[in-house]
Write an enzyme that holds these catalytic residues in place. Structure first.
Site, PDB file in Angstrom:
ATOM      1  N   ASN A  37      -5.332 -11.899 -11.623  1.00  0.00           N
ATOM      2  CA  ASN A  37      -4.915 -10.531 -11.322  1.00  0.00           C
ATOM      3  C   ASN A  37      -6.106  -9.572 -11.178  1.00  0.00           C
ATOM      4  OD1 ASN A  37      -3.175  -8.414 -10.950  1.00  0.00           O
ATOM      5  ND2 ASN A  37      -2.333  -8.420 -13.038  1.00  0.00           N
ATOM      6  N   HIS A 122      12.166  -8.599 -20.319  1.00  0.00           N
ATOM      7  CA  HIS A 122      11.418  -7.385 -20.699  1.00  0.00           C
ATOM      8  C   HIS A 122      12.298  -6.147 -20.565  1.00  0.00           C
ATOM      9  CE1 HIS A 122       7.044  -8.731 -19.645  1.00  0.00           C
ATOM     10  NE2 HIS A 122       7.675  -9.643 -20.347  1.00  0.00           N
ATOM     11  N   ARG A 147      11.950  -8.601 -24.999  1.00  0.00           N
ATOM     12  CA  ARG A 147      10.729  -7.905 -25.412  1.00  0.00           C
ATOM     13  C   ARG A 147      10.928  -6.413 -25.185  1.00  0.00           C
ATOM     14  NH1 ARG A 147       4.870  -8.051 -22.377  1.00  0.00           N
ATOM     15  NH2 ARG A 147       5.734  -6.240 -21.319  1.00  0.00           N
ATOM     16  N   TYR A 159       1.204   1.300 -21.739  1.00  0.00           N
ATOM     17  CA  TYR A 159       1.390  -0.086 -21.353  1.00  0.00           C
ATOM     18  C   TYR A 159       2.896  -0.362 -21.221  1.00  0.00           C
ATOM     19  CZ  TYR A 159       2.035  -5.036 -22.069  1.00  0.00           C
ATOM     20  OH  TYR A 159       2.438  -6.323 -21.946  1.00  0.00           O
ATOM     21  N   ASP A 212       4.768  -6.601 -27.427  1.00  0.00           N
ATOM     22  CA  ASP A 212       3.403  -6.922 -27.008  1.00  0.00           C
ATOM     23  C   ASP A 212       2.515  -5.705 -27.251  1.00  0.00           C
ATOM     24  OD1 ASP A 212       1.102  -7.735 -25.746  1.00  0.00           O
ATOM     25  OD2 ASP A 212       2.062  -8.300 -23.858  1.00  0.00           O
ATOM     26  N   HIS A 214      -0.675  -5.671 -26.620  1.00  0.00           N
ATOM     27  CA  HIS A 214      -1.731  -5.733 -25.615  1.00  0.00           C
ATOM     28  C   HIS A 214      -3.095  -5.474 -26.237  1.00  0.00           C
ATOM     29  CE1 HIS A 214      -2.133  -5.895 -21.106  1.00  0.00           C
ATOM     30  NE2 HIS A 214      -1.112  -6.674 -21.359  1.00  0.00           N
ATOM     31  N   GLU A 238       3.070  -9.923 -30.208  1.00  0.00           N
ATOM     32  CA  GLU A 238       2.095 -10.528 -29.292  1.00  0.00           C
ATOM     33  C   GLU A 238       0.817  -9.702 -29.194  1.00  0.00           C
ATOM     34  OE1 GLU A 238       3.749 -10.989 -25.392  1.00  0.00           O
ATOM     35  OE2 GLU A 238       1.759 -11.080 -24.478  1.00  0.00           O
ATOM     36  N   GLU A 264      -2.636 -15.393 -23.766  1.00  0.00           N
ATOM     37  CA  GLU A 264      -2.392 -15.347 -22.322  1.00  0.00           C
ATOM     38  C   GLU A 264      -3.683 -15.269 -21.506  1.00  0.00           C
ATOM     39  OE1 GLU A 264       0.140 -11.811 -22.188  1.00  0.00           O
ATOM     40  OE2 GLU A 264      -1.480 -10.714 -21.234  1.00  0.00           O
ATOM     41  N   ARG A 285       0.169 -18.771 -26.207  1.00  0.00           N
ATOM     42  CA  ARG A 285       0.745 -18.244 -24.961  1.00  0.00           C
ATOM     43  C   ARG A 285      -0.060 -18.590 -23.717  1.00  0.00           C
ATOM     44  NH1 ARG A 285       4.019 -14.883 -23.826  1.00  0.00           N
ATOM     45  NH2 ARG A 285       2.583 -13.459 -22.768  1.00  0.00           N
ATOM     46  N   HIS A 314       2.755 -17.561 -21.013  1.00  0.00           N
ATOM     47  CA  HIS A 314       2.703 -16.276 -20.322  1.00  0.00           C
ATOM     48  C   HIS A 314       3.552 -16.373 -19.046  1.00  0.00           C
ATOM     49  CE1 HIS A 314      -0.234 -13.179 -18.335  1.00  0.00           C
ATOM     50  NE2 HIS A 314       0.838 -12.584 -18.826  1.00  0.00           N
ATOM     51  N   ASP A 318       2.211 -11.552 -12.312  1.00  0.00           N
ATOM     52  CA  ASP A 318       0.979 -11.890 -11.595  1.00  0.00           C
ATOM     53  C   ASP A 318       0.745 -13.406 -11.583  1.00  0.00           C
ATOM     54  OD1 ASP A 318       0.498 -10.821 -14.404  1.00  0.00           O
ATOM     55  OD2 ASP A 318      -1.369 -11.926 -14.108  1.00  0.00           O
ATOM     56  N   GLU A 341       8.322 -16.596 -21.415  1.00  0.00           N
ATOM     57  CA  GLU A 341       8.438 -15.225 -20.910  1.00  0.00           C
ATOM     58  C   GLU A 341       9.009 -15.284 -19.488  1.00  0.00           C
ATOM     59  OE1 GLU A 341       4.647 -13.272 -20.469  1.00  0.00           O
ATOM     60  OE2 GLU A 341       5.561 -11.280 -20.495  1.00  0.00           O
ATOM     61  N   TRP A 405      -7.159  -2.655 -22.575  1.00  0.00           N
ATOM     62  CA  TRP A 405      -5.898  -2.452 -21.877  1.00  0.00           C
ATOM     63  C   TRP A 405      -5.007  -3.674 -22.033  1.00  0.00           C
ATOM     64  CZ3 TRP A 405      -2.639  -4.472 -18.210  1.00  0.00           C
ATOM     65  CH2 TRP A 405      -1.514  -3.665 -17.934  1.00  0.00           C
TER      66      TRP A 405
HETATM   67  C1  CS2 Z   1       1.413  -9.049 -20.347  1.00  0.00           C
HETATM   68  C2  CS2 Z   1       0.823  -9.409 -19.041  1.00  0.00           C
HETATM   69  O1  CS2 Z   1       3.343 -10.323 -19.825  1.00  0.00           O
HETATM   70  C3  CS2 Z   1       2.546  -9.999 -20.698  1.00  0.00           C
HETATM   71  O2  CS2 Z   1       2.643 -10.393 -21.827  1.00  0.00           O
HETATM   72  O3  CS2 Z   1       0.512  -8.978 -21.371  1.00  0.00           O
HETATM   73  O4  CS2 Z   1       1.779  -9.160 -18.139  1.00  0.00           O
HETATM   74  C4  CS2 Z   1      -0.493  -8.823 -18.570  1.00  0.00           C
HETATM   75  O5  CS2 Z   1      -0.532  -7.453 -18.633  1.00  0.00           O
HETATM   76  C5  CS2 Z   1      -0.764  -9.228 -17.152  1.00  0.00           C
HETATM   77  O6  CS2 Z   1      -0.429 -10.551 -16.942  1.00  0.00           O
HETATM   78  C6  CS2 Z   1      -2.201  -8.962 -16.793  1.00  0.00           C
HETATM   79  O7  CS2 Z   1      -2.541  -9.575 -15.609  1.00  0.00           O
HETATM   80 MG    MG Z   2       1.059 -10.025 -23.048  1.00  0.00          MG
END
Ligand code: CS2
Ligand code: MG
Length: 405
Positions: A37, A122, A147, A159, A212, A214, A238, A264, A285, A314, A318, A341, A405
Site C-alpha cells: 500500500n 468492521h 471490529r 484512524y 485496532d 494501530h 490489535e 500485519e 496477524r 490481515h 489493500d 479479518e 499511523w
Molecule cells: C488495518 C489495516 O485492517 C487493519 O487492521 O490496520 O487496514 C492497515 O491500515 C492497512 O492495511 C495499511 O495498508
Molecule cells: Mg490493523
C-alpha cells in the site's frame, strides 16, 4: 511445468493492486498479489526487473526451492518489498500446482480442519451511535464478530474515519500526497471505553468484539487500555503498541489479560519469533502478501501452534482478492486458525478485474473447491484502470510531532 512467461500488472480499480501472473509452457497460469500500500511501483519494478528474469526456465512445481532462491539467494533478506515479491511468486505457484493437481490449494496443504472460516467485519463511525448502527447491520447479516472503531471527539479525522468525508480510511480516493491527521492519546483514552460499554449494553455478551489501536500507544498506555477494556471481553486488542522492539509486549502482557493481536506489517517468521515463543501475544496477524505467501504463512502458523498462538490474518482492502483467496485456503487448513479479518470481496470496479469462487454466508467464508486458488484476474479489464498514485495518511500529535499511523 517450465515457466515461460512472467507478467506484472499494476491497476487501480478503486485502489491500487500489483498482480503477478506466471505462465507455464503448456499455458497453465497462476496469479499472486504483491501489493504494498502506497509503495506499489517499488514492488512492481522489483518483480519485473529483478525477479521475473530468474523465474523463466524454472520448474513451476519447485515452490519451496524457488521460495528459498528468492529469500536466501538474494542476500538482502526480509523487507516488505522483497517479501511481497516472494509472496506473489509463491501464491502463483500454489495456484498452478492446484490447477495441475485438479485440487483446491487447501487440499494440498493437508485438507480442511473446519467447514468454513469465521470472519470479523468492521464497524466505523463518527459517533458511538453511528458505529453501533453500522454494527447492527453486520449482526443482522449474521456476523458473529465485529471490529469497532470510532472517531475521537475533538479530533478532525481518526484512524477508521477520514476528515469531513467520513469515508473509510482504507479507500484510496484521490490522495496525491499523504493526508495528515491529528492524534491525542488523552482524548482517545478518555473516550474509547464508552464505545465498548455501549456495544455490550446494546448487543449483549455473545457477539465477539475487537479493536485496532494501530500502534498509537506507548507500552504502558497500551497496558492501561487493556485493563480498561477487560470488563468488555474483547476477542482481541490489535496493535496496541509498536513492536519493533518485541519486548514492548512483555510489559503489556504483565499488566493485562486482554488477548493481544499483532503482525500485519511483519514480513517473516523472524519478525514474530520473540512475540510467539514468549507467548506475549495470542493472535498472529501476518498476511500472505506481506509475509512470504502461503509457504510463509504455513510456517508461521505451525510455529505459533506450539505456543498456543492462533492465526488472524490481515484482511484489509489493500490486500487484493488473490491474497484473500490464498488466506482462505490457509485459514481452512490451519489447525490453530483463530479468525479472518473481512471487509468485503472488493468494490464494483474491482469485481470487473478480479473474479472469485469463494463466498460468504453469515460471516463465514465458504472456501472454493475450484482447483488452485479459486480466483482469477482479467488483464483486459485491468487495462481500463491505470495506476493512480495514492498514500495512507500520516499522524501528528497536536503539537506537530510525527506519530505512528
Ligand atoms: C488495518 C489495516 O485492517 C487493519 O487492521 O490496520 O487496514 C492497515 O491500515 C492497512 O492495511 C495499511 O495498508
Ligand atoms: Mg490493523
Amino acid at each position: 511445468m517450465i515457466i515461460k512467461d512472467v507478467r506484472v500488472i499494476t491497476c487501480c480499480p478503486g485502489r491500487n493492486f500489483v498482480t503477478l501472473k506466471i505462465i507455464t509452457e503448456d499455458g497453465t497460469y497462476g496469479i499472486g498479489d504483491a501489493t504494498v500500500n502506497g509503495r506499489e511501483l517499488a514492488v512492481e519494478t522489483y518483480l519485473r526487473e529483478h525477479v521475473a528474469p530468474c523465474l523463466i526456465g524454472r520448474n513451476a512445481h519447485d515452490i519451496e526451492d524457488i521460495w528459498q532462491y528468492l529469500y536466501r539467494g538474494v542476500y538482502w533478506r526480509r523487507g516488505p518489498i522483497n517479501m511481497a515479491a516472494v509472496a506473489a511468486v509463491d501464491m502463483a505457484l500454489w495456484d498452478i500446482k492446484g490447477k495441475v493437481a485438479g485440487m483446491p490449494v487447501y487440499q494440498l496443504l493437508g485438507g480442511k480442519s473446519r467447514q468454513s472460516v469465521m470472519t470479523y467485519a468492521h464497524a466505523n463511525g463518527d459517533t458511538i451511535e453511528n458505529t453501533l448502527d453500522m454494527m447492527e447491520g453486520f449482526v443482522k447479516q449474521g456476523f458473529k464478530a465485529i471490529r469497532l472503531q470510532c472517531a475521537v471527539p475533538g479530533m478532525d479525522g481518526t484512524y477508521g474515519i477520514l476528515g469531513e468525508k467520513k469515508d473509510y480510511f482504507e479507500m484510496q480516493n484521490s490522495r496525491p500526497l499523504p493526508p495528515e491527521q491529528p492524534w491525542s492519546t488523552t482524548k482517545y483514552l478518555n473516550n474509547i471505553e464508552g464505545l465498548f460499554r455501549a456495544a455490550r449494553e446494546r448487543f449483549g455478551d455473545e457477539i465477539e468484539l475487537m479493536h485496532d489501536v494501530h500502534s498509537r500507544l506507548t507500552p504502558i498506555e497500551a497496558a492501561r487500555l487493556g485493563k480498561m477494556l477487560e470488563p468488555y471481553n474483547l476477542f482481541f486488542l490489535e496493535d496496541a503498541s509498536i513492536a519493533e522492539n518485541q519486548e514492548n509486549y512483555k510489559l503489556i502482557r504483565q499488566h493485562t489479560t486482554i488477548p493481544l493481536a499483532l503482525g500485519e506489517t511483519y514480513n517473516t517468521i523472524w519478525d514474530c519469533k520473540d512475540l510467539i515463543q514468549n507467548q506475549w501475544i495470542d493472535y498472529i496477524r501476518t498476511a500472505a502478501t506481506h509475509a512470504g505467501g502461503i509457504t510463509g504463512l504455513r510456517r508461521i502458523s505451525d510455529f505459533a501452534a506450539i505456543y498456543n498462538v492462533r492465526t488472524a490474518p490481515h484482511g484489509a482492502p489493500d490486500l487484493s482478492p488473490i491474497c484473500f483467496a490464498a488466506q482462505a485456503h490457509v485459514d481452512i487448513w490451519a489447525p490453530n486458525f483463530g479468525i479472518q479479518e473481512f471487509v468485503g470481496f472488493g468494490t464494483e470496479t474491482s469485481d470487473e478485474v478480479f473474479s472469485y469462487d469463494h463466498s460468504i454466508k453469515k460471516g463465514m467464508i465458504q472456501v472454493s473447491d475450484t482447483p488452485g486458488l479459486g480466483v482469477d484476474f482479467n488483464e483486459e479489464a485491468a487495462a481500463d484502470y491505470p495506476y493512480n498514485r495514492s498514500y495512507l495518511p500520516v499522524s501528528r500529535l497536536e503539537d506537530g510531532t510525527l506519530w505512528h499511523w
